[in-house]
Design an enzyme around this catalytic site. Structure first.
Site, mmCIF file in Angstrom:
data_model
loop_
_atom_site.group_PDB
_atom_site.id
_atom_site.type_symbol
_atom_site.label_atom_id
_atom_site.label_comp_id
_atom_site.label_asym_id
_atom_site.label_seq_id
_atom_site.Cartn_x
_atom_site.Cartn_y
_atom_site.Cartn_z
ATOM 1 C CG ASP A 33 -2.018 -1.024 1.134
ATOM 2 O OD1 ASP A 33 -2.779 -0.952 0.165
ATOM 3 O OD2 ASP A 33 -2.117 -1.891 2.023
ATOM 4 C CG PHE A 141 -6.504 4.859 8.281
ATOM 5 C CD1 PHE A 141 -5.445 5.396 9.005
ATOM 6 C CD2 PHE A 141 -7.395 5.727 7.654
ATOM 7 C CE1 PHE A 141 -5.283 6.777 9.100
ATOM 8 C CE2 PHE A 141 -7.240 7.108 7.750
ATOM 9 C CZ PHE A 141 -6.181 7.633 8.471
ATOM 10 N N GLY A 143 -7.567 -2.165 9.102
ATOM 11 C CA GLY A 143 -8.403 -2.417 10.279
ATOM 12 C C GLY A 143 -9.756 -1.742 10.269
ATOM 13 C CG ASP A 171 -7.322 -3.275 -0.338
ATOM 14 O OD1 ASP A 171 -7.286 -3.667 0.843
ATOM 15 O OD2 ASP A 171 -6.487 -2.492 -0.833
ATOM 16 N N GLY A 172 -10.060 -4.287 1.785
ATOM 17 C CA GLY A 172 -10.575 -3.517 2.915
ATOM 18 C C GLY A 172 -11.618 -4.272 3.717
#
Ligand code: DX5
Ligand code: ZN
Length: 220
Positions: A33, A141, A143, A171-172
């Protein structure tokens, strides 16, 4: 479905120990990232740390650029020979030229879009890319929680891709609770940050995620 481990969620001072230990039969890609503190609030790492990371593992790199003016950044990653370089559609007015530039290096090119960015924004680009990365959190970020409406958008992206030879990546907020559903929806690659690097047991966590892809209950 393949797993791409986001090292953003790993302790940076432990990478020298953690990365060589990752099992390539459990972790298919290393997700990098890159954040510029401009398109997203945080600065993470750039090409020099990515180069160090590439020396610590043989697992192919999946570079996710969260930077403005990606045209300036992309060439810095060519010599590292990543499997994918993905840029955000929100960050460039020259997406076709950028995609062609990456492909000219025989590196697979991905385009990503934030949760609030409509799929129509990448429709035109589908003839130029190898991968579509659907963000299921606002980038910046690790989490965070998987967004409401994420599954619906993924299903629509799958339909939009149709029979084209394009991989679908998510993603995420991916974890044991949603990875089975993502597999069912036909996602090809799941990025996982905290779900892999929590508790200092990345291989065990990756193994559990791979099991959970196949079954609809949580694996402990
Ligand atoms: C978010 C990054 C993600 C993030 C994923 O901006 O692009 O790759 O590290 O982390 P988790 O899986 O914890 O949401
Ligand atoms: Zn990412």
């Amino acid at each position: 479905m393949k797993l791409s481990a986001s090292v953003l969620a790993a302790p940076i001072t432990g990478l020298e120990r953690i990365l060589p230990e990752l099992n390539p039969s459990l972790v298919d890609y290393i997700h990098i990232d890159v954040m510029d503190g401009n398109f997203v609030p945080q600065i993470s790492f750039g090409e020099s740390i990515t180069k160090e990371i590439s020396h610590l593992t043989k697992i192919p790199l999946d570079v996710h650029l969260m930077v403005n003016t990606p045209e300036k950044e992309v060439p810095k990653y060519f010599s590292l020979r990543p499997e994918f370089i993905t840029f955000h559609i929100e960050t460039t007015d020259f997406s076709v030229r950028l995609a062609e530039q990456i492909r000219s290096q025989e590196i697979k090119v991905g385009v990503s879009l934030n949760p609030a960015t409509p799929l129509s924004s990448i429709q035109y680009l589908l003839d130029y890319v190898d991968l579509v990365l659907i963000m299921t959190v606002d980038p910046g970020f690790y989490g965070q929680s998987f967004v409401k409406g994420g599954f619906k958008k993924i299903a629509e992206a799958k339909e939009m891709i149709g029979t084209r030879n394009i991989l679908l990546e998510v993603d995420g907020g991916v974890g044991l609770n949603n990875i089975h559903k993502l597999n069912e929806l036909g996602v090809d690659i799941c990025v996982a940050g905290s779900a892999i690097f929590k508790n200092g047991e990345p291989n065990q966590n990756a193994k559990n995620l791979k099991k959970a892809m196949e079954v609809s209950f949580q694996v402990t």
